[in-house]
Design an enzyme around this catalytic site. Structure first.
Site: not given
Length: 251
Positions: A38, A113
């Site tokens: 990701s 993230k």
């Protein structure tokens, strides 16, 4: 005075080393393993990153552009299985080393993230992009090649509540980030209290070694009415030089 033999002192030295390692993990720096794609190509599967856990103790909060590790706000991981060895000895060793911070834990249920917006910001991404924060477009060179800024999930505008952050993966086509959790409590945002720390370096493998500075796009004037850094009075005098250095290292 009769000196102790090396073998008698060795258990004491090992005990001291383990205590120091545990203290460092708890208060200063911890290693985390990257489990998914990701954040590619900034972070690759299997990379080990070091996370600064020190500055949050003095009131510092995540900033736009930071790569942060945070605890699942609820439902983001959907009870994904942990990655553990089938060998019981290796599993036990991994648990011990993970507990004291010498290697990533196999039981981690944390995510990593990039912070795109902080409390008070309005963030959106329409069509093919770009992502906009408070009306200003972000130039995002870190996005995975071939991805569009919105990925396949345009969103917003979203007003980020105070005390929360909006996060997105650099691999927009392979990241179930804030965009995909807007129907959950918090509207896809993450509580600042869930943030474990800021990833500041890729430590392993050596071939992937790199620092993780804040991209220049987040320095543009007028991006947001950012809240000034204001550590609590207690301990502020001692903390400011360290925090100042760590914040400069992001640039």
């Amino acid at each position: 005075m009769k000196q102790r033999s090396f073998w008698k002192e060795l258990p004491i030295l090992i005990g001291i080393a383990l205590i120091l390692a545990l203290v460092i993990k708890t208060f200063f720096v911890q290693a985390f393993s990257i489990p998914s794609g990701s954040m590619e190509n900034t972070l690759r599967i299997g990379d080990r990153v070091l996370v600064d856990k020190f500055t949050p103790w003095f009131g510092a909060e995540p900033e736009r552009g930071d790569v942060v590790v945070f605890q699942d706000p609820g439902g983001w991981l959907n009870d994904e299985p942990t990655q553990q060895s089938s060998n019981s000895f290796v599993r036990s060793l991994q648990d011990v080393l993970g507990f004291i911070g010498l290697m990533p834990s196999a039981n981690e249920k944390d995510l990593i993230k990039r912070v795109i917006a902080v409390g008070g910001d309005t963030v959106e991404c329409q069509g093919a992009g770009p992502v906009k924060v408070n009306g200003l477009a972000l130039n995002e060179p870190y996005i995975f090649p071939g991805n569009t800024p919105c990925g396949d999930k345009p969103f917003g505008p979203v007003k980020v509540p105070d005390g929360r952050i909006w996060v997105m993966g650099d691999h927009r086509g392979d990241s179930l980030d804030s965009r995909f959790h807007q129907d959950q409590p918090g509207g896809g945002t993450v509580p600042v209290g869930n943030v474990i720390g800021r990833a500041f370096v890729v430590a392993w493998p050596i071939s992937d070694w790199s620092t993780l500075p804040v991209p220049d796009t987040f320095d543009q004037k007028g991006l947001a009415a950012a809240m000034p850094f204001a550590p609590p009075a207690a301990g502020a005098a001692a903390a400011l030089p360290v925090v100042w250095w760590l914040r400069r290292s992001r640039r």
